[in-house]
Design a protein around this motif. Sequence first.
Motif, PDB file in Angstrom:
ATOM      1  N   LEU A 285       0.830  -1.206   0.000  1.00 20.15           N
ATOM      2  CA  LEU A 285       0.000   0.000   0.000  1.00 20.15           C
ATOM      3  C   LEU A 285       0.867   1.260   0.000  1.00 20.15           C
ATOM      4  O   LEU A 285       0.564   2.237  -0.698  1.00 20.15           O
ATOM      5  CB  LEU A 285      -0.928   0.006   1.210  1.00 20.15           C
ATOM      6  CG  LEU A 285      -2.051  -1.015   1.189  1.00 20.15           C
ATOM      7  CD1 LEU A 285      -2.799  -0.999   2.515  1.00 20.15           C
ATOM      8  CD2 LEU A 285      -3.008  -0.749   0.045  1.00 20.15           C
ATOM      9  N   LYS A 286       1.935   1.227   0.778  1.00 22.29           N
ATOM     10  CA  LYS A 286       2.853   2.370   0.835  1.00 22.29           C
ATOM     11  C   LYS A 286       3.477   2.625  -0.534  1.00 22.29           C
ATOM     12  O   LYS A 286       3.550   3.775  -0.990  1.00 22.29           O
ATOM     13  CB  LYS A 286       3.931   2.086   1.877  1.00 22.29           C
ATOM     14  CG  LYS A 286       4.905   3.191   2.111  1.00 22.29           C
ATOM     15  CD  LYS A 286       5.838   2.795   3.253  1.00 22.29           C
ATOM     16  CE  LYS A 286       7.194   3.376   3.077  1.00 22.29           C
ATOM     17  NZ  LYS A 286       8.133   2.965   4.105  1.00 22.29           N
ATOM     18  N   ASN A 287       3.902   1.562  -1.208  1.00 25.44           N
ATOM     19  CA  ASN A 287       4.504   1.709  -2.534  1.00 25.44           C
ATOM     20  C   ASN A 287       3.504   2.212  -3.560  1.00 25.44           C
ATOM     21  O   ASN A 287       3.840   3.027  -4.416  1.00 25.44           O
ATOM     22  CB  ASN A 287       5.127   0.395  -2.985  1.00 25.44           C
ATOM     23  CG  ASN A 287       6.355   0.029  -2.177  1.00 25.44           C
ATOM     24  OD1 ASN A 287       7.026   0.897  -1.645  1.00 25.44           O
ATOM     25  ND2 ASN A 287       6.640  -1.250  -2.071  1.00 25.44           N
ATOM     26  N   LYS A 288       2.265   1.741  -3.463  1.00 26.07           N
ATOM     27  CA  LYS A 288       1.224   2.225  -4.384  1.00 26.07           C
ATOM     28  C   LYS A 288       0.957   3.711  -4.152  1.00 26.07           C
ATOM     29  O   LYS A 288       0.774   4.468  -5.102  1.00 26.07           O
ATOM     30  CB  LYS A 288      -0.063   1.422  -4.226  1.00 26.07           C
ATOM     31  CG  LYS A 288      -0.020   0.087  -4.892  1.00 26.07           C
ATOM     32  CD  LYS A 288      -1.384  -0.567  -4.851  1.00 26.07           C
ATOM     33  CE  LYS A 288      -1.320  -1.862  -5.616  1.00 26.07           C
ATOM     34  NZ  LYS A 288      -2.310  -1.919  -6.657  1.00 26.07           N
ATOM     35  N   ALA A 289       0.942   4.108  -2.889  1.00 29.50           N
ATOM     36  CA  ALA A 289       0.722   5.523  -2.573  1.00 29.50           C
ATOM     37  C   ALA A 289       1.851   6.375  -3.137  1.00 29.50           C
ATOM     38  O   ALA A 289       1.605   7.436  -3.714  1.00 29.50           O
ATOM     39  CB  ALA A 289       0.601   5.715  -1.068  1.00 29.50           C
ATOM     40  N   LYS A 290       3.085   5.914  -2.985  1.00 27.94           N
ATOM     41  CA  LYS A 290       4.229   6.652  -3.535  1.00 27.94           C
ATOM     42  C   LYS A 290       4.106   6.789  -5.047  1.00 27.94           C
ATOM     43  O   LYS A 290       4.354   7.855  -5.598  1.00 27.94           O
ATOM     44  CB  LYS A 290       5.533   5.941  -3.198  1.00 27.94           C
ATOM     45  CG  LYS A 290       5.984   6.115  -1.790  1.00 27.94           C
ATOM     46  CD  LYS A 290       7.309   5.404  -1.562  1.00 27.94           C
ATOM     47  CE  LYS A 290       7.760   5.522  -0.137  1.00 27.94           C
ATOM     48  NZ  LYS A 290       9.066   4.898   0.088  1.00 27.94           N
ATOM     49  N   ASP A 291       3.736   5.710  -5.715  1.00 21.52           N
ATOM     50  CA  ASP A 291       3.582   5.748  -7.168  1.00 21.52           C
ATOM     51  C   ASP A 291       2.492   6.730  -7.581  1.00 21.52           C
ATOM     52  O   ASP A 291       2.675   7.519  -8.514  1.00 21.52           O
ATOM     53  CB  ASP A 291       3.251   4.359  -7.718  1.00 21.52           C
ATOM     54  CG  ASP A 291       4.424   3.400  -7.648  1.00 21.52           C
ATOM     55  OD1 ASP A 291       5.577   3.865  -7.488  1.00 21.52           O
ATOM     56  OD2 ASP A 291       4.180   2.177  -7.745  1.00 21.52           O
ATOM     57  N   MET A 292       1.359   6.676  -6.898  1.00 21.10           N
ATOM     58  CA  MET A 292       0.240   7.554  -7.242  1.00 21.10           C
ATOM     59  C   MET A 292       0.602   9.023  -7.019  1.00 21.10           C
ATOM     60  O   MET A 292       0.293   9.871  -7.848  1.00 21.10           O
ATOM     61  CB  MET A 292      -1.002   7.186  -6.428  1.00 21.10           C
ATOM     62  CG  MET A 292      -1.550   5.808  -6.755  1.00 21.10           C
ATOM     63  SD  MET A 292      -2.098   5.655  -8.459  1.00 21.10           S
ATOM     64  CE  MET A 292      -3.608   6.557  -8.386  1.00 21.10           C
ATOM     65  N   ILE A 293       1.256   9.310  -5.911  1.00 25.38           N
ATOM     66  CA  ILE A 293       1.650  10.688  -5.625  1.00 25.38           C
ATOM     67  C   ILE A 293       2.670  11.159  -6.649  1.00 25.38           C
ATOM     68  O   ILE A 293       2.599  12.289  -7.138  1.00 25.38           O
ATOM     69  CB  ILE A 293       2.188  10.823  -4.191  1.00 25.38           C
ATOM     70  CG1 ILE A 293       1.055  10.617  -3.196  1.00 25.38           C
ATOM     71  CG2 ILE A 293       2.841  12.179  -3.976  1.00 25.38           C
ATOM     72  CD1 ILE A 293       1.505  10.470  -1.757  1.00 25.38           C
ATOM     73  N   GLY A 294       3.606  10.286  -6.997  1.00 27.94           N
ATOM     74  CA  GLY A 294       4.616  10.639  -7.982  1.00 27.94           C
ATOM     75  C   GLY A 294       4.031  10.907  -9.357  1.00 27.94           C
ATOM     76  O   GLY A 294       4.460  11.802 -10.072  1.00 27.94           O
ATOM     77  N   GLN A 295       3.018  10.135  -9.740  1.00 29.27           N
ATOM     78  CA  GLN A 295       2.419  10.263 -11.069  1.00 29.27           C
ATOM     79  C   GLN A 295       1.358  11.359 -11.142  1.00 29.27           C
ATOM     80  O   GLN A 295       1.134  11.929 -12.206  1.00 29.27           O
ATOM     81  CB  GLN A 295       1.780   8.937 -11.481  1.00 29.27           C
ATOM     82  CG  GLN A 295       2.769   7.831 -11.703  1.00 29.27           C
ATOM     83  CD  GLN A 295       2.074   6.495 -11.978  1.00 29.27           C
ATOM     84  OE1 GLN A 295       0.860   6.436 -12.153  1.00 29.27           O
ATOM     85  NE2 GLN A 295       2.842   5.431 -11.991  1.00 29.27           N
ATOM     86  N   HIS A 296       0.698  11.620 -10.029  1.00 27.74           N
ATOM     87  CA  HIS A 296      -0.449  12.541 -10.050  1.00 27.74           C
ATOM     88  C   HIS A 296      -0.290  13.653  -9.020  1.00 27.74           C
ATOM     89  O   HIS A 296      -1.248  14.032  -8.340  1.00 27.74           O
ATOM     90  CB  HIS A 296      -1.743  11.772  -9.791  1.00 27.74           C
ATOM     91  CG  HIS A 296      -1.985  10.667 -10.764  1.00 27.74           C
ATOM     92  ND1 HIS A 296      -2.365  10.909 -12.060  1.00 27.74           N
ATOM     93  CD2 HIS A 296      -1.855   9.323 -10.650  1.00 27.74           C
ATOM     94  CE1 HIS A 296      -2.480   9.752 -12.696  1.00 27.74           C
ATOM     95  NE2 HIS A 296      -2.175   8.771 -11.861  1.00 27.74           N
ATOM     96  N   GLY A 297       0.908  14.193  -8.927  1.00 27.62           N
ATOM     97  CA  GLY A 297       1.190  15.252  -7.959  1.00 27.62           C
ATOM     98  C   GLY A 297       0.288  16.458  -8.112  1.00 27.62           C
ATOM     99  O   GLY A 297      -0.097  17.086  -7.122  1.00 27.62           O
TER     100      GLY A 297
END
Length: 63
Positions: free
Chosen positions: A6-18
């Motif tokens: 979940l933490k990694n998915k959150a990082k990916d989402m924040i990185g892609q959709h800042g």
Amino acid sequence: MGLDDLKNKAKDMIGQHGDKVDEGVERAGQFADDKTGGKHSEHIDKGEDKLKEGLRNFGDQQQ
């Protein structure tokens, strides 16, 4: 799905959709400002800036 996943998915989402994350933070800040009648606008703005910075840093971390 574990907590690390979940933490990694959150990082990916924040990185892609800042931009969307920033927009959400601003909307939440505006909501809080409206609810307080603008009495704490300066503090809310500072909080928004700190939150955006923290989320950007979280999203940019490499695993």
